[in-house]
Design a protein around this motif. Structure first.
Motif, PDB file in Angstrom:
ATOM      1  N   ASN A   1       0.775  -1.101  -0.085  1.00  0.00           N
ATOM      2  CA  ASN A   1      -0.087  -0.327  -0.715  1.00  0.00           C
ATOM      3  C   ASN A   1       0.611   1.542  -0.607  1.00  0.00           C
ATOM      4  N   ASN A   2       1.150   1.299  -1.289  1.00  0.00           N
ATOM      5  CA  ASN A   2       2.036   2.734  -1.597  1.00  0.00           C
ATOM      6  C   ASN A   2       1.363   4.321  -1.908  1.00  0.00           C
ATOM      7  N   VAL A   3       0.236   4.199  -2.902  1.00  0.00           N
ATOM      8  CA  VAL A   3      -0.112   5.726  -3.222  1.00  0.00           C
ATOM      9  C   VAL A   3      -0.744   6.210  -1.915  1.00  0.00           C
ATOM     10  N   ALA A   4       0.238   7.612  -2.297  1.00  0.00           N
ATOM     11  CA  ALA A   4       0.092   8.949  -1.828  1.00  0.00           C
ATOM     12  C   ALA A   4       0.085  10.096  -2.267  1.00  0.00           C
ATOM     13  N   SER A   5      -0.364  11.841  -1.509  1.00  0.00           N
ATOM     14  CA  SER A   5      -0.206  12.584  -1.965  1.00  0.00           C
ATOM     15  C   SER A   5      -0.285  13.146  -1.022  1.00  0.00           C
ATOM     16  N   ASP A   6       1.242  14.384  -1.087  1.00  0.00           N
ATOM     17  CA  ASP A   6       1.245  15.076   0.088  1.00  0.00           C
ATOM     18  C   ASP A   6       1.668  17.082  -0.373  1.00  0.00           C
ATOM     19  N   ASP A   7       0.530  16.508  -0.636  1.00  0.00           N
ATOM     20  CA  ASP A   7       0.071  18.331  -1.055  1.00  0.00           C
ATOM     21  C   ASP A   7      -0.064  19.193   0.550  1.00  0.00           C
ATOM     22  N   ARG A   8       0.606  20.065  -0.095  1.00  0.00           N
ATOM     23  CA  ARG A   8       1.077  21.380   0.978  1.00  0.00           C
ATOM     24  C   ARG A   8      -0.566  21.643   1.472  1.00  0.00           C
ATOM     25  N   HIS A   9      -0.844  21.980   2.266  1.00  0.00           N
ATOM     26  CA  HIS A   9      -1.427  22.920   2.962  1.00  0.00           C
ATOM     27  C   HIS A   9      -1.696  23.255   4.209  1.00  0.00           C
ATOM     28  N   THR A  10      -3.114  25.036   4.664  1.00  0.00           N
ATOM     29  CA  THR A  10      -2.819  25.272   5.753  1.00  0.00           C
ATOM     30  C   THR A  10      -3.934  25.159   6.753  1.00  0.00           C
ATOM     31  N   LEU A  11      -4.249  25.058   7.969  1.00  0.00           N
ATOM     32  CA  LEU A  11      -5.381  24.325   8.824  1.00  0.00           C
ATOM     33  C   LEU A  11      -6.697  25.374   8.596  1.00  0.00           C
ATOM     34  N   GLU A  12      -5.862  26.625   8.061  1.00  0.00           N
ATOM     35  CA  GLU A  12      -7.350  27.535   7.787  1.00  0.00           C
ATOM     36  C   GLU A  12      -7.953  27.142   6.580  1.00  0.00           C
ATOM     37  N   SER A  13      -7.073  27.069   4.957  1.00  0.00           N
ATOM     38  CA  SER A  13      -8.107  26.767   4.006  1.00  0.00           C
ATOM     39  C   SER A  13      -8.610  25.206   3.961  1.00  0.00           C
ATOM     40  N   VAL A  14      -8.346  24.289   4.290  1.00  0.00           N
ATOM     41  CA  VAL A  14      -8.906  22.773   4.863  1.00  0.00           C
ATOM     42  C   VAL A  14     -10.460  23.370   4.694  1.00  0.00           C
ATOM     43  N   THR A  15     -11.120  22.450   3.584  1.00  0.00           N
ATOM     44  CA  THR A  15     -12.661  22.121   4.198  1.00  0.00           C
ATOM     45  C   THR A  15     -13.371  20.979   4.004  1.00  0.00           C
TER      46      THR A  15
ATOM     47  N   TYR B   1     -11.902  19.506   0.688  1.00  0.00           N
ATOM     48  CA  TYR B   1     -10.800  18.820   0.491  1.00  0.00           C
ATOM     49  C   TYR B   1     -10.351  17.628   1.506  1.00  0.00           C
ATOM     50  N   TYR B   2     -11.098  17.752   2.486  1.00  0.00           N
ATOM     51  CA  TYR B   2     -10.140  16.538   3.754  1.00  0.00           C
ATOM     52  C   TYR B   2     -10.509  15.539   3.250  1.00  0.00           C
ATOM     53  N   ASP B   3     -12.328  15.055   3.034  1.00  0.00           N
ATOM     54  CA  ASP B   3     -12.027  13.920   2.637  1.00  0.00           C
ATOM     55  C   ASP B   3     -11.581  13.393   1.130  1.00  0.00           C
ATOM     56  N   ASN B   4     -10.958  14.393   0.275  1.00  0.00           N
ATOM     57  CA  ASN B   4     -10.199  14.446  -0.840  1.00  0.00           C
ATOM     58  C   ASN B   4      -9.203  12.903   0.045  1.00  0.00           C
ATOM     59  N   ARG B   5      -8.409  14.372   0.885  1.00  0.00           N
ATOM     60  CA  ARG B   5      -7.472  14.085   1.133  1.00  0.00           C
ATOM     61  C   ARG B   5      -7.364  12.384   1.752  1.00  0.00           C
ATOM     62  N   MET B   6      -8.180  11.920   2.350  1.00  0.00           N
ATOM     63  CA  MET B   6      -8.541  10.902   2.484  1.00  0.00           C
ATOM     64  C   MET B   6      -8.608   9.689   2.049  1.00  0.00           C
ATOM     65  N   ALA B   7      -9.192  10.055   0.586  1.00  0.00           N
ATOM     66  CA  ALA B   7      -9.948   9.290  -0.353  1.00  0.00           C
ATOM     67  C   ALA B   7      -8.398   8.836  -0.610  1.00  0.00           C
ATOM     68  N   ILE B   8      -7.742   9.432  -0.622  1.00  0.00           N
ATOM     69  CA  ILE B   8      -5.755   9.274  -1.697  1.00  0.00           C
ATOM     70  C   ILE B   8      -4.683   8.556  -0.105  1.00  0.00           C
ATOM     71  N   ASN B   9      -5.418   9.038   0.352  1.00  0.00           N
ATOM     72  CA  ASN B   9      -3.758   8.561   1.315  1.00  0.00           C
ATOM     73  C   ASN B   9      -4.285   7.579   2.804  1.00  0.00           C
ATOM     74  N   GLU B  10      -5.402   7.831   2.839  1.00  0.00           N
ATOM     75  CA  GLU B  10      -5.693   7.236   3.716  1.00  0.00           C
ATOM     76  C   GLU B  10      -6.450   5.709   3.482  1.00  0.00           C
ATOM     77  N   ARG B  11      -8.475   5.914   3.125  1.00  0.00           N
ATOM     78  CA  ARG B  11      -9.463   5.148   2.497  1.00  0.00           C
ATOM     79  C   ARG B  11      -8.580   3.649   2.005  1.00  0.00           C
ATOM     80  N   PRO B  12      -7.661   3.923   0.637  1.00  0.00           N
ATOM     81  CA  PRO B  12      -7.414   2.443  -0.673  1.00  0.00           C
ATOM     82  C   PRO B  12      -6.863   1.772   0.327  1.00  0.00           C
ATOM     83  N   ALA B  13      -6.152   1.372   1.681  1.00  0.00           N
ATOM     84  CA  ALA B  13      -5.163   0.743   1.960  1.00  0.00           C
ATOM     85  C   ALA B  13      -6.340  -0.413   2.470  1.00  0.00           C
ATOM     86  N   LEU B  14      -7.410   0.138   3.332  1.00  0.00           N
ATOM     87  CA  LEU B  14      -7.890  -0.495   4.111  1.00  0.00           C
ATOM     88  C   LEU B  14      -8.467  -1.948   2.978  1.00  0.00           C
ATOM     89  N   PHE B  15      -9.235  -0.870   1.752  1.00  0.00           N
ATOM     90  CA  PHE B  15     -10.034  -1.856   0.626  1.00  0.00           C
ATOM     91  C   PHE B  15      -8.781  -2.958  -0.097  1.00  0.00           C
TER      92      PHE B  15
END
Length: 264
Positions: free
Chosen positions: A105-119, A122-136
């Motif tokens: 389980n290697n896939v990831a994307s470390d796009d930079r962002h600030t706390l204030e900019s997170v919607t 955007y949060y769901d999109n980051r998890m959809a790349i960096n967290e969710r695929p591993a379990l499935f």
């Protein structure tokens, strides 16, 4: 230089006999660390499948592996945010190559962002790349590993959150969860001799990292924080992944293996 070059052409790579003809699936295998991992397994004589969103880089890697005299890898362009597409790709690859003994389980994307900019989106999109695929992905390979009577899952973590790296809070959340995934499944999977471990890289000099982030301050940080003077390369991570996938690591599970030149 393509990330796979050193493994396909170097005589210095250790050989793991148990990896010959072993079936391996790698997520995010078309570039960066993933490409080095795919090339490393190919050089071991494994039967490799991978997915990646970068179609051009994936095709180039597959051609390079074939030109080096190794078996052509199975690959497909796939956006891991689409879990149905991910699991279909894994099922199709298994139909062609057989049940997978190894999942990376290697896939990831470390796009930079600030706390204030997170919607929320955007949060769901980051998890959809960096967290969710591993379990499935694990969910997809476990039935086949049970049929084989063994298996190895290698989850790629990160030392960035452990060293309190800034500029990517969503990425830090996702990567810190990798250790929980590894530890949380170890007992359940271990009953079927399926091992699961985390490999946590330090600052790896992929083409993307060098282009976007390695400036004078970055060079100073490497010199200040690493115990070893050499830059960490994708093939250094692949070497640890090979070990954990092989029978040499048959009693290693539920652990985190850090490859960061001594930074942490």
């Amino acid at each position: 230089m393509h990330p796979g070059d050193l493994f396909l052409n170097s005589p210095q790579l250790s050989i793991h006999p148990s990896l010959k003809n072993r079936t391996v699936f790698v997520t995010g295998g078309g570039s960066g660390i993933g490409a080095a991992i795919v090339a490393a397994f190919a050089a071991q004589g494994a039967r490799v499948a991978f997915i990646d969103i970068a179609e051009g880089a994936s095709a180039a890697l597959a051609a390079q592996i074939t030109e080096a005299g190794h078996a052509a890898p199975w690959w497909r362009a796939c956006d891991v945010r689409d879990i149905d597409a991910l699991q279909r790709a894994m099922a199709d690859a298994a139909t062609e190559l057989g049940d997978f003994a190894v999942l990376v389980n290697n896939v990831a994307s470390d796009d930079r962002h600030t706390l204030e900019s997170v919607t929320p989106d955007y949060y769901d999109n980051r998890m959809a790349i960096n967290e969710r695929p591993a379990l499935f992905a694990i969910q997809s390979v476990v039935p086949g590993m049970k049929r084989l009577g063994f298996g190895s899952v290698v989850n790629l973590g990160s030392t960035g959150w452990q060293t309190k790296g800034s500029g990517y809070p969503c990425y830090a959340i996702a990567k810190s969860s990798v250790n929980g995934l590894t530890r949380g499944l170890a007992v359940e999977l271990g009953k079927d001799r399926i091992r699961i471990n985390t490999v946590s890289p330090g600052w790896v000099m992929t083409e993307r990292q060098v282009k976007l982030w390695l400036d004078d301050e970055g060079e100073k940080a490497l010199h200040r924080n690493q115990c070893l003077p050499d830059k960490l390369m994708p093939e250094d991570i692949a070497r640890m992944v090979l070990f954990l996938a092989s029978d040499d690591a048959k009693m290693c599970t539920a652990q985190e293996f850090t490859v960061d030149a001594g930074w942490t």
